[in-house]
Design an enzyme around this catalytic site. Structure first.
Site, PDB file in Angstrom:
ATOM      1  CD  GLN A 108      -6.998  -5.247  -6.957  1.00 56.86           C
ATOM      2  OE1 GLN A 108      -7.061  -5.010  -5.755  1.00 56.86           O
ATOM      3  NE2 GLN A 108      -6.045  -4.750  -7.733  1.00 56.86           N
ATOM      4  CE1 TYR A 195      -1.635  -7.306   1.069  1.00 59.90           C
ATOM      5  CE2 TYR A 195      -1.792  -6.188  -1.050  1.00 59.90           C
ATOM      6  CZ  TYR A 195      -1.696  -6.140   0.330  1.00 59.90           C
ATOM      7  OH  TYR A 195      -1.652  -4.929   0.977  1.00 59.90           O
ATOM      8  NE  ARG A 242      -2.530  -2.305 -10.388  1.00 62.28           N
ATOM      9  CZ  ARG A 242      -2.449  -1.248  -9.580  1.00 62.28           C
ATOM     10  NH1 ARG A 242      -2.767  -1.366  -8.314  1.00 62.28           N
ATOM     11  NH2 ARG A 242      -2.044  -0.089 -10.046  1.00 62.28           N
ATOM     12  N   GLY A 338      -3.904   7.259  -8.921  1.00 62.51           N
ATOM     13  CA  GLY A 338      -4.474   6.877  -7.646  1.00 62.51           C
ATOM     14  C   GLY A 338      -4.735   8.047  -6.722  1.00 62.51           C
ATOM     15  NE  ARG A 339      -0.254  10.925  -2.909  1.00 64.23           N
ATOM     16  CZ  ARG A 339      -0.310  11.033  -1.589  1.00 64.23           C
ATOM     17  NH1 ARG A 339      -0.384   9.938  -0.841  1.00 64.23           N
ATOM     18  NH2 ARG A 339      -0.275  12.211  -0.997  1.00 64.23           N
TER      19      ARG A 339
END
Length: 381
Positions: A108, A195, A242, A338-339
């Site tokens: 990424q 971002y 993404r 994810g988690r």
């Protein structure tokens, strides 16, 4: 163990799926997860990181944590880079470890833009961004004078000149070349979570008056030019993008994550339609991950299907059952966890066999060493 009806439903997650030119073994992916374990100084990937990714190769696809593409792209302590020879060599170790376990891994590519602090910037200069607007409701991580990692408010950024924007496109191209040298199977452009690329996309942060600002097409221009370079270097079948098209502002402190547009449905379908013309392999949607968040509208998912023939990936507080239902709808091709993947390196086996999950240790998600990173146990009956 799972009973038969549930097993039949969950079987959808274990079907192979073609992503670009590759056939992936299942529809479960590891999304990008910042863990801040790179070697300092130099933000260099290391053997511990190679172990971490190798442990999770049950996933059909793995996407690395965000990898900083240039020194000004840093917003947090110990996040790895991809712009020095030492960093490239470090990623070679990671990729080799993943490939030894027959895993597929994309890098990424990340630039935080304004979500940074002068202490993280070369020469202590202000962070860079499309328009000189300071980031709110978000923190960076920096080193205190005593050498401790502390949270800080992002510094006031400066706006990029048109020439500097064009030069940034070239830096993304170089990052793609470096990813190719490191052996990655592809790259994912980080255009989400507030971002740099997201800052160009959003009407809330892009107030430019040159060709990179104003109309929707102008705000899309930077992302499209970057993706064109990634495709030119790696091929369209090895590129994904993404987004975080949050449709809710219920939890205002988190709203910065997606810069909710006035009409997010229309904007992101338009953005994805533009990517369709470049033939990329996939788009990945980072969905809201807080408890009271709204679901992405079905009409939005249907809108994506109408304009995009690549794969659609989603992640954000999915359970195995919800993931299987999403794949079964035909509107989602792969689902990320994810988690759960942080605490369960063998997550795919746990889902498949109905094994219980390890509990995540929130205190060790970021920074540190092996504890809470590569020491989560594999399930044994």
């Amino acid at each position: 163990m799972l009973n038969s009806p549930e097993k039949t439903t969950l079987d959808l997650l274990f079907q192979p799926v073609k992503l670009g030119s590759q056939v992936l073994k299942n529809r479960i992916f590891l999304p990008a997860l910042t863990r801040s374990r790179s070697t300092q100084p130099g933000d260099i990937p290391n053997e511990m990181m190679a172990t971490y990714y190798a442990q999770r190769t049950q996933a059909g696809l793995m996407v690395t944590e965000g990898i900083v593409i240039e020194p000004r792209g840093r917003g947090f302590v110990a996040t790895p880079g991809l712009y020095t020879p030492e960093q490239v060599e470090g990623w070679k170790k990671v990729v080799k470890a993943v490939h030894q376990h027959k895993g597929v891994i994309f890098a990424q590519l990340w630039h935080v833009g304004r979500v940074s602090h002068t202490s993280l910037q070369p020469g202590g200069l202000p962070p860079i961004t499309p328009s000189a607007l300071q980031a709110n409701n978000v923190k960076t991580s920096v080193l205190s004078p005593e050498g401790n990692i502390v949270l800080a408010t992002p510094s006031m950024p400066r706006a990029l000149s048109t020439q500097e924007v064009e030069e940034l496109v070239g830096l993304y191209r170089q990052a793609a070349l470096n990813a190719k040298e490191a052996g990655f199977d592809g790259v994912e452009l980080h255009a989400a979570n507030g971002y740099l690329v997201n800052q160009f996309l959003s009407e809330h942060t892009n107030q430019r008056t040159d060709q990179y600002g104003g109309s929707v097409q102008n705000r899309l221009r930077f992302m499209i030019e970057v993706v064109e370079q990634l495709v030119d270097v790696l091929g369209k079948d090895k590129v994904g993008v993404r987004f975080s098209p949050l449709f809710t502002t219920t939890n205002q402190p988190r709203a910065y994550l997606g810069f909710v547009e006035k009409n997010p449905h229309e904007f992101y379908v338009t953005a994805i339609a533009a990517l369709q013309k470049l033939g990329i392999a996939y788009v990945s949607l980072a969905e809201a991950d807080w408890d009271d968040a709204e679901e992405l509208p079905v009409s939005f998912r249907e809108g994506i299907r109408k304009v995009f023939t690549g794969k659609v990936l989603c992640a954000g507080r999915y359970t195995a059952e919800k993931a299987a239902k999403a794949v079964g709808s035909g509107l989602v091709d792969m689902v990320g966890f994810g988690r759960l993947f942080i605490a369960n390196p063998d997550l795919v086996s746990r889902i498949e066999h109905g094994y219980p999950y390890n509990k995540i240790d929130d205190d060790t998600k970021y920074f540190g060493h092996e504890k809470g990173y590569i020491d989560y146990p594999i399930y044994k009956e």
